[in-house]
Design an enzyme around this catalytic site. Structure first.
Site, PDB file in Angstrom:
ATOM      1  N   TYR A 184     -11.419   3.757  -7.956  1.00  0.00           N
ATOM      2  CA  TYR A 184     -10.998   3.835  -6.543  1.00  0.00           C
ATOM      3  C   TYR A 184     -10.475   2.506  -6.021  1.00  0.00           C
ATOM      4  O   TYR A 184     -10.066   2.401  -4.871  1.00  0.00           O
ATOM      5  CB  TYR A 184     -12.154   4.358  -5.669  1.00  0.00           C
ATOM      6  CG  TYR A 184     -13.327   3.411  -5.540  1.00  0.00           C
ATOM      7  CD1 TYR A 184     -14.263   3.273  -6.555  1.00  0.00           C
ATOM      8  CD2 TYR A 184     -13.492   2.635  -4.393  1.00  0.00           C
ATOM      9  CE1 TYR A 184     -15.328   2.398  -6.439  1.00  0.00           C
ATOM     10  CE2 TYR A 184     -14.565   1.760  -4.269  1.00  0.00           C
ATOM     11  CZ  TYR A 184     -15.470   1.646  -5.293  1.00  0.00           C
ATOM     12  OH  TYR A 184     -16.529   0.770  -5.180  1.00  0.00           O
ATOM     13  N   ARG A 238     -22.951 -15.635  -9.760  1.00  0.00           N
ATOM     14  CA  ARG A 238     -22.830 -16.532  -8.603  1.00  0.00           C
ATOM     15  C   ARG A 238     -24.087 -17.377  -8.525  1.00  0.00           C
ATOM     16  O   ARG A 238     -25.120 -17.010  -9.121  1.00  0.00           O
ATOM     17  CB  ARG A 238     -22.653 -15.723  -7.323  1.00  0.00           C
ATOM     18  CG  ARG A 238     -23.860 -14.846  -6.973  1.00  0.00           C
ATOM     19  CD  ARG A 238     -23.503 -13.751  -6.005  1.00  0.00           C
ATOM     20  NE  ARG A 238     -22.650 -12.763  -6.653  1.00  0.00           N
ATOM     21  CZ  ARG A 238     -21.561 -12.239  -6.089  1.00  0.00           C
ATOM     22  NH1 ARG A 238     -21.221 -12.580  -4.865  1.00  0.00           N
ATOM     23  NH2 ARG A 238     -20.827 -11.371  -6.737  1.00  0.00           N
ATOM     24  N   TYR A 264       0.857  -1.187   0.000  1.00  0.00           N
ATOM     25  CA  TYR A 264       0.000   0.000   0.000  1.00  0.00           C
ATOM     26  C   TYR A 264       0.893   1.237   0.000  1.00  0.00           C
ATOM     27  O   TYR A 264       2.010   1.196   0.529  1.00  0.00           O
ATOM     28  CB  TYR A 264      -0.879  -0.030   1.269  1.00  0.00           C
ATOM     29  CG  TYR A 264      -2.164   0.752   1.146  1.00  0.00           C
ATOM     30  CD1 TYR A 264      -3.121   0.388   0.213  1.00  0.00           C
ATOM     31  CD2 TYR A 264      -2.416   1.855   1.956  1.00  0.00           C
ATOM     32  CE1 TYR A 264      -4.305   1.099   0.095  1.00  0.00           C
ATOM     33  CE2 TYR A 264      -3.600   2.563   1.846  1.00  0.00           C
ATOM     34  CZ  TYR A 264      -4.542   2.177   0.911  1.00  0.00           C
ATOM     35  OH  TYR A 264      -5.706   2.887   0.795  1.00  0.00           O
ATOM     36  N   SER A 278     -19.890  -4.751  -2.891  1.00  0.00           N
ATOM     37  CA  SER A 278     -18.822  -4.465  -1.922  1.00  0.00           C
ATOM     38  C   SER A 278     -19.377  -3.548  -0.836  1.00  0.00           C
ATOM     39  O   SER A 278     -20.478  -2.991  -0.978  1.00  0.00           O
ATOM     40  CB  SER A 278     -17.653  -3.778  -2.627  1.00  0.00           C
ATOM     41  OG  SER A 278     -18.050  -2.490  -3.050  1.00  0.00           O
TER      42      SER A 278
HETATM   43  N1  LIG Z   1      -9.752   4.645  -2.987  1.00  0.00           N
HETATM   44  C1  LIG Z   1     -10.296   4.690  -1.789  1.00  0.00           C
HETATM   45  O1  LIG Z   1     -10.267   5.702  -1.108  1.00  0.00           O
HETATM   46  C2  LIG Z   1     -10.972   3.466  -1.270  1.00  0.00           C
HETATM   47  C3  LIG Z   1     -11.735   3.502  -0.090  1.00  0.00           C
HETATM   48  C4  LIG Z   1     -12.400   2.339   0.325  1.00  0.00           C
HETATM   49  C5  LIG Z   1     -12.259   1.171  -0.427  1.00  0.00           C
HETATM   50  N2  LIG Z   1     -11.469   1.198  -1.525  1.00  0.00           N
HETATM   51  C6  LIG Z   1     -11.311   0.038  -2.402  1.00  0.00           C
HETATM   52  O2  LIG Z   1     -12.597  -0.308  -2.844  1.00  0.00           O
HETATM   53  C7  LIG Z   1     -12.646  -1.681  -3.131  1.00  0.00           C
HETATM   54  C8  LIG Z   1     -13.818  -2.283  -2.380  1.00  0.00           C
HETATM   55  O3  LIG Z   1     -13.552  -2.171  -0.986  1.00  0.00           O
HETATM   56  P1  LIG Z   1     -14.583  -2.774   0.059  1.00  0.00           P
HETATM   57  O4  LIG Z   1     -14.063  -2.629   1.420  1.00  0.00           O
HETATM   58  O5  LIG Z   1     -15.911  -2.214  -0.266  1.00  0.00           O
HETATM   59  O6  LIG Z   1     -14.467  -4.295  -0.394  1.00  0.00           O
HETATM   60  P2  LIG Z   1     -15.306  -5.590  -0.033  1.00  0.00           P
HETATM   61  O7  LIG Z   1     -16.536  -5.259   0.732  1.00  0.00           O
HETATM   62  O8  LIG Z   1     -14.340  -6.565   0.530  1.00  0.00           O
HETATM   63  O9  LIG Z   1     -15.771  -6.095  -1.484  1.00  0.00           O
HETATM   64  C9  LIG Z   1     -14.874  -6.496  -2.450  1.00  0.00           C
HETATM   65  C10 LIG Z   1     -15.587  -6.456  -3.791  1.00  0.00           C
HETATM   66  O10 LIG Z   1     -14.669  -6.708  -4.839  1.00  0.00           O
HETATM   67  C11 LIG Z   1     -15.249  -7.700  -5.699  1.00  0.00           C
HETATM   68  N3  LIG Z   1     -14.171  -8.453  -6.342  1.00  0.00           N
HETATM   69  C12 LIG Z   1     -13.153  -9.100  -5.742  1.00  0.00           C
HETATM   70  N4  LIG Z   1     -12.341  -9.648  -6.672  1.00  0.00           N
HETATM   71  C13 LIG Z   1     -12.872  -9.338  -7.877  1.00  0.00           C
HETATM   72  C14 LIG Z   1     -12.515  -9.624  -9.218  1.00  0.00           C
HETATM   73  N5  LIG Z   1     -11.420 -10.332  -9.516  1.00  0.00           N
HETATM   74  N6  LIG Z   1     -13.293  -9.153 -10.219  1.00  0.00           N
HETATM   75  C15 LIG Z   1     -14.401  -8.427  -9.934  1.00  0.00           C
HETATM   76  N7  LIG Z   1     -14.807  -8.117  -8.681  1.00  0.00           N
HETATM   77  C16 LIG Z   1     -14.042  -8.577  -7.661  1.00  0.00           C
HETATM   78  C17 LIG Z   1     -16.088  -8.544  -4.769  1.00  0.00           C
HETATM   79  O11 LIG Z   1     -17.017  -9.243  -5.537  1.00  0.00           O
HETATM   80  P3  LIG Z   1     -17.453 -10.771  -5.178  1.00  0.00           P
HETATM   81  O12 LIG Z   1     -18.535 -10.654  -4.155  1.00  0.00           O
HETATM   82  O13 LIG Z   1     -17.921 -11.279  -6.477  1.00  0.00           O
HETATM   83  O14 LIG Z   1     -16.227 -11.471  -4.657  1.00  0.00           O
HETATM   84  C18 LIG Z   1     -16.726  -7.452  -3.924  1.00  0.00           C
HETATM   85  O15 LIG Z   1     -17.766  -6.830  -4.613  1.00  0.00           O
HETATM   86  C19 LIG Z   1     -11.291  -2.238  -2.726  1.00  0.00           C
HETATM   87  O16 LIG Z   1     -10.485  -2.258  -3.875  1.00  0.00           O
HETATM   88  C20 LIG Z   1     -10.774  -1.205  -1.736  1.00  0.00           C
HETATM   89  O17 LIG Z   1      -9.372  -1.179  -1.640  1.00  0.00           O
HETATM   90  C21 LIG Z   1     -10.841   2.305  -1.968  1.00  0.00           C
END
Ligand SMILES: NC(=O)c1ccc[n+]([C@@H]2O[C@H](COP(=O)([O-])OP(=O)(O)OC[C@H]3O[C@@H](n4cnc5c(N)ncnc54)[C@H](OP(=O)(O)O)[C@@H]3O)[C@@H](O)[C@H]2O)c1
Length: 356
Positions: free
Chosen positions: A273, A206, A82, A182
């Protein structure tokens, strides 16, 4: 299983830990912390250690942490993948909820018994107790449930800012997003509903797809499609009752992001993001030339730093807290895991080998 697909792991129910040893050596508290001395896989490098904590200084608050989530960025930080690199040894965890045990003499607003969330990142929330400065904490209503409170500093602000800051959206406008199930995606659908916006969610296929579609529509999604349905040539016909999206939110990347970009309205914006597929975002040339689409990124950590102490940040939290308090915004389904079971929790939480 539906719950498993949506659940978010939360490692501590610290206040309920029967084994929690809180003792005083004159004025010291023995805090248990999940610490790492090297970057690596969390289950390998995290260690539960006990550290003596001194009395809070005049500007500090002694907090007993009650719950903290495992976010994808927590895993990546421990892996050393990170952009935030902490001096080692470091205590893991970026957000969490706790209660004030003692406040230093110069602390203005926070009092013993007040629930607080840690508002600054990288302070280490996977522990039982810590001293924080008053500015690193935000007082919240004591009645907010632990999981909702523990997860209100990263994902709800991410969803909120992405909907507010990139395209002026009017009632009835449409937003499209992938990773719609997510934690961030669920907040996006709920905020869209609360603000009179239409939203299209894209999810992976799914076995219990219809159940997931129904759930996301209950949260506020106007339409939910799988990645395969989005890729079909006649997808625009399927979505003809909705206006072309003016904003696309992308946490997946790869072909899925390109497919979303094709649906954007003229002068639409895609905000990236996250990169859950670990594939680069490929931009379709016609979208750039003929629709003048823009592509941007968003990182909530930077936004929070740049807006520290500013009214915009206070206003956003006040609005989010009101929505959470009134039940207009729900946290994600989750599983509470005691601190001692941290190895299983971090292994189960995410199977991530790359940057997300
Ligand atoms: N930039 C920022 O400020 C910020 C802030 C918060 C979060 N984030 C990012 O946002 C993303 C989501 O975070 P979260 O905490 O909401 O995650 P989360 O609840 O753990 O959910 C992860 C999501 O990613 C999907 N996913 C995983 N692998 C995948 C793939 N290979 N292809 C397509 N979809 C996939 C999952 O789908 P399935 O259910 O199908 O597995 C699920 O919808 C992460 O990348 C996190 O780092 C960024």
């Amino acid at each position: 299983m539906f719950l498993q697909l949506l659940r978010q792991h939360i490692p501590h129910t610290l206040q309920r830990r029967a084994t929690l040893i809180e003792h005083r050596k004159t004025t010291c508290i023995c805090a248990q912390s999940l610490q790492y001395c090297d970057y690596g896989e969390p289950a390998d490098v995290l260690q539960l250690v006990e550290l003596d904590l001194s009395e809070p200084k005049d500007n500090e608050v002694l907090v007993r942490l009650l719950a903290a989530p495992i976010n994808p960025s927590d895993i990546n930080t421990i892996q050393g993948k990170y952009p935030v690199k902490l001096p080692l040894p470091a205590i893991a965890g970026n957000e969490g909820v706790g209660e004030v045990l003692r406040a230093g003499a110069n602390v203005q607003k926070l009092k013993r018994g007040q629930r607080v969330v840690v508002i600054e990142s990288a302070l280490g929330t996977w522990r039982t107790h810590a001293n924080f400065s008053e500015q690193q904490l935000l007082g919240i209503p004591n009645k907010l449930d632990l999981a909702t409170a523990a997860t209100m500093v990263v994902n709800p602000p991410t969803a909120y800012r992405m909907l507010k800051d990139f395209v002026p959206l009017a009632q009835g406008d449409c937003v499209i997003q992938n990773g719609a199930n997510s934690a961030v995606g669920q907040i996006v659908h709920q905020l869209c509903k609360a603000w009179g916006l239409k939203s299209i969610g894209i999810v992976r296929n799914r076995p219990n797809l219809e159940e997931l579609k129904t759930y996301l529509k209950l949260l506020g999604a106007s339409e939910v499609l799988t990645e395969e349905e989005l890729a079909q040539k006649d997808v625009a016909n399927k979505l003809c009752k909705l206006p072309a999206p003016r904003l696309a939110l992308n946490c997946v990347g790869g072909k899925n992001a390109s497919d979303m970009a094709k649906l954007l309205a003229v002068k639409g914006v895609m905000v990236t993001y996250g990169g859950m597929s670990r594939k680069p975002v490929v931009i379709p040339t016609p979208a750039l030339i003929f629709k003048n689409i823009s592509f941007c990124g968003f990182w909530v950590t930077r936004w929070m730093r740049e807006h520290k102490g500013k009214p915009t940040r206070d206003k956003m939290f006040a609005e989010l807290i009101e929505m959470l308090d009134q039940g207009k915004l729900k946290g994600v389904k989750h599983e509470m895991v005691p601190l001692k079971d941290y190895k299983k929790a971090v292994s189960d939480a995410l199977d991530l080998k790359g940057m997300v």
